[in-house]
Design a protein around this motif. Sequence first.
Motif, mmCIF file in Angstrom:
data_model
loop_
_atom_site.group_PDB
_atom_site.id
_atom_site.type_symbol
_atom_site.label_atom_id
_atom_site.label_comp_id
_atom_site.label_asym_id
_atom_site.label_seq_id
_atom_site.Cartn_x
_atom_site.Cartn_y
_atom_site.Cartn_z
ATOM 1 N N THR A 95 45.665 28.961 25.399
ATOM 2 C CA THR A 95 45.064 30.300 25.307
ATOM 3 C C THR A 95 44.190 30.440 24.055
ATOM 4 O OG1 THR A 95 47.077 31.013 24.188
ATOM 5 C CG2 THR A 95 46.933 31.485 26.543
ATOM 6 N N VAL A 96 43.446 31.542 24.028
ATOM 7 C CA VAL A 96 42.601 31.855 22.873
ATOM 8 C C VAL A 96 43.530 32.444 21.792
ATOM 9 C CG1 VAL A 96 40.660 33.267 22.088
ATOM 10 C CG2 VAL A 96 40.582 32.194 24.335
ATOM 11 N N GLY A 97 44.185 31.565 21.071
ATOM 12 C CA GLY A 97 45.181 31.969 20.070
ATOM 13 C C GLY A 97 46.480 32.383 20.753
ATOM 14 N N ALA A 98 47.546 32.444 19.938
ATOM 15 C CA ALA A 98 48.812 32.958 20.477
ATOM 16 C C ALA A 98 48.643 34.411 20.877
ATOM 17 C CB ALA A 98 49.918 32.815 19.433
ATOM 18 N N SER A 99 47.702 35.116 20.227
ATOM 19 C CA SER A 99 47.477 36.528 20.546
ATOM 20 C C SER A 99 47.245 36.727 22.045
ATOM 21 C CB SER A 99 46.265 37.076 19.784
ATOM 22 O OG SER A 99 46.455 36.906 18.411
ATOM 23 N N MET A 100 46.393 35.860 22.613
ATOM 24 C CA MET A 100 46.105 35.988 24.055
ATOM 25 C C MET A 100 47.348 35.664 24.879
ATOM 26 S SD MET A 100 43.583 36.838 25.923
ATOM 27 C CE MET A 100 44.237 37.506 27.421
ATOM 28 N N VAL A 262 44.677 35.751 32.163
ATOM 29 C CA VAL A 262 43.765 35.102 31.209
ATOM 30 C C VAL A 262 42.416 34.805 31.861
ATOM 31 C CG1 VAL A 262 43.400 32.946 29.938
ATOM 32 C CG2 VAL A 262 45.576 34.165 29.711
ATOM 33 N N GLU A 263 42.451 34.396 33.138
ATOM 34 C CA GLU A 263 41.207 34.028 33.826
ATOM 35 C C GLU A 263 40.193 35.162 33.757
ATOM 36 O OE1 GLU A 263 41.802 32.661 37.804
ATOM 37 O OE2 GLU A 263 39.660 32.272 38.108
ATOM 38 N N PHE A 264 40.686 36.404 33.862
ATOM 39 C CA PHE A 264 39.753 37.530 33.914
ATOM 40 C C PHE A 264 39.644 38.276 32.581
ATOM 41 C CE2 PHE A 264 41.208 36.651 38.255
ATOM 42 C CZ PHE A 264 40.001 36.165 38.725
ATOM 43 N N MET A 265 40.223 37.687 31.541
ATOM 44 C CA MET A 265 40.034 38.287 30.213
ATOM 45 C C MET A 265 39.192 37.362 29.334
ATOM 46 S SD MET A 265 43.436 40.532 29.418
ATOM 47 C CE MET A 265 44.737 39.493 30.044
ATOM 48 N N THR A 266 39.671 36.149 29.105
ATOM 49 C CA THR A 266 38.888 35.254 28.239
ATOM 50 C C THR A 266 38.428 34.001 28.966
ATOM 51 O OG1 THR A 266 40.886 34.088 27.581
ATOM 52 C CG2 THR A 266 40.147 35.871 26.134
ATOM 53 N N SER A 267 39.062 33.684 30.103
ATOM 54 C CA SER A 267 38.910 32.360 30.713
ATOM 55 C C SER A 267 39.424 31.328 29.696
ATOM 56 C CB SER A 267 37.455 32.134 31.111
ATOM 57 O OG SER A 267 37.355 30.921 31.798
ATOM 58 N N ASN A 268 38.933 30.091 29.767
ATOM 59 C CA ASN A 268 39.547 29.049 28.935
ATOM 60 C C ASN A 268 39.217 29.179 27.447
ATOM 61 O OD1 ASN A 268 36.849 27.845 30.200
ATOM 62 N ND2 ASN A 268 37.123 26.936 28.177
ATOM 63 N N ALA A 269 40.093 28.595 26.614
ATOM 64 C CA ALA A 269 39.780 28.455 25.183
ATOM 65 C C ALA A 269 38.596 27.488 25.063
ATOM 66 C CB ALA A 269 40.995 27.905 24.441
ATOM 67 N N ALA A 270 37.834 27.589 23.961
ATOM 68 C CA ALA A 270 36.606 26.797 23.808
ATOM 69 C C ALA A 270 36.886 25.295 23.956
ATOM 70 C CB ALA A 270 35.990 27.081 22.441
ATOM 71 N N ALA A 271 36.052 24.626 24.745
ATOM 72 C CA ALA A 271 36.317 23.225 25.094
ATOM 73 C C ALA A 271 36.412 22.286 23.880
ATOM 74 C CB ALA A 271 35.256 22.744 26.085
#
Length: 388
Positions: A95-100, A262-271
């Motif tokens: 995820t985009v940080g533990a926050s997500m 997650v898919e509809f909030m941030t999608s994946n963390a930066a590759a």
Amino acid sequence: MTLSLMRPELTAVPESPLVQIATLAESMPASIKLCYGESDLPTPAFITEAAHQAALEGHTFYTHTAGYRELRSAIAAKVRELHGAEYDESEIIVTVGASMAIYAAIRACIGPGDNAVIVSPAYAIYANAVTMCGGEPRFAPLRRSNAAYLLDLDRIDGAIDRNTRMLIVNSPSNPTGFMLSIDEQRDLVALAERANLRILADEVYERITYDVEAAPSFASVVENKGRLIVANSFSKTYCMTGWRLGWAQSGAEMIRAITTGVEFMTSNAAAPVQRAGIVALRDGEAWIAQLRAHLTAQRTQVLDALSGIDGVHVTAPSGSFFAFFTVEGVTDSAAFALRILRESGIALAPGSAFGPGGEPALRLCFASTERTIEESLDRLRRSLLPQR
Ligand SMILES: Cc1ncc(COP(=O)(O)O)c(C=O)c1O
């Protein structure tokens, strides 16, 4: 005509008492900001270079929402190595940080009419995420014994009712430095089984420990993985707060629900950041040992200095990089933190920012250079002495 189309779940989220301190500190060029929850060390070069290399090699596209398989499998290997628990790739989402991870886990379990019990004092994200999802945050404060914090199972039990869906606990704890033992984790799991709750365990400080290689994880205690969601992060262990990389582990069904959110909030963390995460997990143990040695020295320096000031009460944190201390005579931590900032230029986080049980303590983040800590302690000492 005024336009008030905002949802009360969001407008109800209170501003943290930390905001006023941070805003003032940012406007004071000579201030020292020990009020944030991060180290001022840069990310180790081997991780930065891995991200650079990954971008050059073409890791610049979307990945699976749950993250690269190699990263999920590296996380699973680390969980196995540290805690002897088996997770497979379908039981982990990057995820985009533990926050997500925390927000998406709460989003998956809490809605209007539900409540979540939070062991406090605690990082504000839990209560605010529960509120944003339409639920009710309830608090079960740790018990204070002298300057130490102890788990209070009766308080937790007493806060649970038939609408409680989740028990949220952070160990090692921000802000107290309290760390659950395996036996306490077993007790909490037994309670969660009895009350049919999920445990959301925030274990982001799992490697910021002083007497053990890693803090105990609920992952080694639960039998039914779906009962538990662990949120974890690269932020603290690898000084990667700005890179935004974390993960959640749970049963496959829960991870599927979290992945949908997650898919509809941030999608994946930066590759490229995910590729750097693989390298951090693979090659990072020497770095962690170095970081821990550094923090151990800072912890001693801070504890010695604070406990040498009359009227100041502090105990050694078992984990995390915070000293959470009280000053005799102080009852309003936000007002006192503001006064200290104005007098000495040292920004501390007020305990009231961490919910019930936080007042009247102050949180000092000691993940800084020896010189910064020394200078801060000197200035603080002068500011705290008149309290006698
Ligand atoms: C207890 C706790 N959980 C989660 C986070 C957020 O971590 P991340 O940077 O991975 O989103 C923090 C950051 O301060 C924290 O202290």
